[in-house]
Design a protein around this motif. Structure first.
Motif, PDB file in Angstrom:
ATOM      1  N   LYS A  79       7.464  -3.379   6.049  1.00  0.00           N
ATOM      2  CA  LYS A  79       8.660  -2.546   5.845  1.00  0.00           C
ATOM      3  C   LYS A  79       8.314  -1.395   4.906  1.00  0.00           C
ATOM      4  O   LYS A  79       7.647  -1.594   3.892  1.00  0.00           O
ATOM      5  CB  LYS A  79       9.775  -3.393   5.228  1.00  0.00           C
ATOM      6  N   ASP A  80       8.764  -0.200   5.261  1.00  0.00           N
ATOM      7  CA  ASP A  80       8.633   0.949   4.365  1.00  0.00           C
ATOM      8  C   ASP A  80       9.619   0.758   3.225  1.00  0.00           C
ATOM      9  O   ASP A  80      10.800   0.450   3.463  1.00  0.00           O
ATOM     10  CB  ASP A  80       8.972   2.256   5.100  1.00  0.00           C
ATOM     11  N   ILE A  81       9.127   0.943   1.995  1.00  0.00           N
ATOM     12  CA  ILE A  81      10.020   0.841   0.842  1.00  0.00           C
ATOM     13  C   ILE A  81       9.767   2.019  -0.097  1.00  0.00           C
ATOM     14  O   ILE A  81       8.681   2.597  -0.120  1.00  0.00           O
ATOM     15  CB  ILE A  81       9.876  -0.497   0.070  1.00  0.00           C
ATOM     16  N   THR A  82      10.793   2.352  -0.845  1.00  0.00           N
ATOM     17  CA  THR A  82      10.707   3.362  -1.897  1.00  0.00           C
ATOM     18  C   THR A  82      11.274   2.727  -3.153  1.00  0.00           C
ATOM     19  O   THR A  82      12.395   2.207  -3.129  1.00  0.00           O
ATOM     20  CB  THR A  82      11.523   4.617  -1.527  1.00  0.00           C
ATOM     21  N   ILE A  83      10.479   2.740  -4.214  1.00  0.00           N
ATOM     22  CA  ILE A  83      10.915   2.134  -5.468  1.00  0.00           C
ATOM     23  C   ILE A  83      10.689   3.100  -6.619  1.00  0.00           C
ATOM     24  O   ILE A  83       9.912   4.042  -6.510  1.00  0.00           O
ATOM     25  CB  ILE A  83      10.182   0.794  -5.746  1.00  0.00           C
TER      26      ILE A  83
ATOM     27  N   GLY B 171       5.768   3.359   0.035  1.00  0.00           N
ATOM     28  CA  GLY B 171       4.690   2.689   0.736  1.00  0.00           C
ATOM     29  C   GLY B 171       5.191   1.617   1.670  1.00  0.00           C
ATOM     30  O   GLY B 171       6.376   1.559   2.003  1.00  0.00           O
ATOM     31  N   LYS B 172       4.265   0.764   2.059  1.00  0.00           N
ATOM     32  CA  LYS B 172       4.561  -0.313   3.007  1.00  0.00           C
ATOM     33  C   LYS B 172       4.337  -1.663   2.335  1.00  0.00           C
ATOM     34  O   LYS B 172       3.264  -1.938   1.806  1.00  0.00           O
ATOM     35  CB  LYS B 172       3.657  -0.194   4.228  1.00  0.00           C
ATOM     36  N   LEU B 173       5.377  -2.488   2.381  1.00  0.00           N
ATOM     37  CA  LEU B 173       5.308  -3.852   1.869  1.00  0.00           C
ATOM     38  C   LEU B 173       5.144  -4.782   3.058  1.00  0.00           C
ATOM     39  O   LEU B 173       5.943  -4.729   4.003  1.00  0.00           O
ATOM     40  CB  LEU B 173       6.588  -4.201   1.104  1.00  0.00           C
ATOM     41  N   GLU B 174       4.101  -5.598   3.012  1.00  0.00           N
ATOM     42  CA  GLU B 174       3.889  -6.598   4.058  1.00  0.00           C
ATOM     43  C   GLU B 174       4.113  -7.971   3.459  1.00  0.00           C
ATOM     44  O   GLU B 174       3.476  -8.354   2.481  1.00  0.00           O
ATOM     45  CB  GLU B 174       2.483  -6.514   4.650  1.00  0.00           C
TER      46      GLU B 174
ATOM     47  N   LYS C  14       0.872  -1.179   0.000  1.00  0.00           N
ATOM     48  CA  LYS C  14       0.000   0.000   0.000  1.00  0.00           C
ATOM     49  C   LYS C  14       0.898   1.214   0.000  1.00  0.00           C
ATOM     50  O   LYS C  14       1.781   1.342   0.862  1.00  0.00           O
ATOM     51  CB  LYS C  14      -0.899   0.019   1.240  1.00  0.00           C
ATOM     52  N   GLY C  15       0.678   2.096  -0.976  1.00  0.00           N
ATOM     53  CA  GLY C  15       1.525   3.265  -1.047  1.00  0.00           C
ATOM     54  C   GLY C  15       0.955   4.347  -1.926  1.00  0.00           C
ATOM     55  O   GLY C  15      -0.239   4.369  -2.228  1.00  0.00           O
ATOM     56  N   LYS C  16       1.854   5.227  -2.356  1.00  0.00           N
ATOM     57  CA  LYS C  16       1.439   6.366  -3.160  1.00  0.00           C
ATOM     58  C   LYS C  16       2.510   6.668  -4.197  1.00  0.00           C
ATOM     59  O   LYS C  16       3.705   6.649  -3.895  1.00  0.00           O
ATOM     60  CB  LYS C  16       1.210   7.589  -2.269  1.00  0.00           C
ATOM     61  N   ILE C  17       2.052   6.971  -5.409  1.00  0.00           N
ATOM     62  CA  ILE C  17       2.951   7.387  -6.481  1.00  0.00           C
ATOM     63  C   ILE C  17       3.139   8.898  -6.324  1.00  0.00           C
ATOM     64  O   ILE C  17       2.166   9.654  -6.379  1.00  0.00           O
ATOM     65  CB  ILE C  17       2.361   7.065  -7.870  1.00  0.00           C
ATOM     66  N   GLU C  18       4.378   9.310  -6.105  1.00  0.00           N
ATOM     67  CA  GLU C  18       4.644  10.732  -5.878  1.00  0.00           C
ATOM     68  C   GLU C  18       4.424  11.537  -7.154  1.00  0.00           C
ATOM     69  O   GLU C  18       4.789  11.091  -8.253  1.00  0.00           O
ATOM     70  CB  GLU C  18       6.072  10.927  -5.378  1.00  0.00           C
ATOM     71  N   ASN C  19       3.822  12.707  -7.001  1.00  0.00           N
ATOM     72  CA  ASN C  19       3.583  13.641  -8.106  1.00  0.00           C
ATOM     73  C   ASN C  19       2.810  13.015  -9.263  1.00  0.00           C
ATOM     74  O   ASN C  19       3.031  13.356 -10.425  1.00  0.00           O
ATOM     75  CB  ASN C  19       4.907  14.236  -8.618  1.00  0.00           C
ATOM     76  N   PHE C  20       1.886  12.105  -8.952  1.00  0.00           N
ATOM     77  CA  PHE C  20       1.125  11.427  -9.995  1.00  0.00           C
ATOM     78  C   PHE C  20       0.030  12.344 -10.528  1.00  0.00           C
ATOM     79  O   PHE C  20      -0.718  12.943  -9.766  1.00  0.00           O
ATOM     80  CB  PHE C  20       0.498  10.136  -9.452  1.00  0.00           C
TER      81      PHE C  20
END
Length: 179
Positions: free
Chosen positions: A126-130, A117-120, A95-101
Motif C-alpha cells: 500500500k502507498d502511504i504518506t506519513i 513510500g510503499k508499505l508491504e 521503501k520510500g523517500k523523505i521529501e525535501n531531505f
C-alpha cells in the motif's frame, strides 16, 4: 608504490560511499490496536533495520513479524498465527523517500518531514504518506513517526469473536537512531 596508491584510492572511495548511508539494526516499531475498556493490545519490536541514503533521502526499513513482543504470550501467539500469519509472511517492509531531505539542514531541533513510500505487510503493498520528526541526537540522527494503519488494507482479518476488543485502525510508532 603503485599498489599503495590503488589501495589508498579504494579506501577513500569506500569511505565516501559509506558516508552516503546511515543505518540502524536496533530501531523500534510499536503498535497498539486497543479498544477502551478491554485488555491492552500492544506490542513492540526493538530489532528493526532501517537504512537512509543521505544524498537522495531514500529510506528503507525491515521488521520481522516474530520480533513483536506482547505483555501476554497468548496474544503474541494469536498475532503470529492468526492475524499476520508470520510463517507465511515473515516480514514487513517499507521503501520510500523523505521529501525535501537535506542532511546539512538537520539540527538538534526536530523538524517535520513528509515520507512517501510503499508499505508491504501480510503480502499486500500500500502507498502511504506519513509525517516524521527528524533531528540530530547525541547518538545519531533520530527519526520518529506516529501514524495509523488500517488492517483491511492488508487483508488482516479480525475474528468476530474479538472484533469488539481489537480496532482495525492500528496506531503505529517507529523510532530510529541512524548512524
Amino acid at each position: 608504490m603503485k599498489t599503495k596508491i590503488i589501495a589508498l584510492l579504494l579506501l577513500i572511495s569506500c569511505s565516501s560511499i559509506a558516508q552516503d548511508k546511515m543505518i540502524t539494526k536496533t530501531g523500534s516499531i510499536s503498535f497498539e490496536a486497543s479498544v477502551p475498556s478491554f485488555e491492552e493490545v500492544k506490542a513492540k519490536n526493538s530489532g528493526v533495520s532501517c537504512v537512509l541514503n543521505t544524498q537522495t533521502g531514500e529510506i528503507a526499513s525491515l521488521a520481522l513479524m516474530k520480533g513483536f513482543r506482547f505483555k501476554v504470550a497468548l496474544m503474541e501467539e494469536h498475532f503470529n498465527e492468526n492475524y499476520v500469519e508470520s510463517d507465511k509472511f515473515p516480514k514487513a517492509t517499507f521503501k520510500g523517500k523523505i521529501e525535501n531531505f537535506d542532511i546539512s539542514k538537520i539540527t538538534t531541533t526536530a523538524t517535520n518531514y513528509t515520507i512517501k513510500g510503499k508499505l508491504e505487510l501480510h503480502g499486500k503493498v500500500k502507498d502511504i504518506t506519513i509525517s516524521a520528526k527528524i533531528k540530530k541526537g547525541k547518538d545519531g540522527m533520530e527519526i520518529v513517526s506516529d501514524f495509523t494503519v488500517n488492517t483491511d488494507d492488508f487483508d488482516i482479518e479480525i475474528p468476530s469473536v474479538v472484533s469488539k476488543k481489537v480496532t482495525k485502525k492500528v496506531n503505529v510508532r517507529f523510532e530510529f537512531v541512524l548512524k
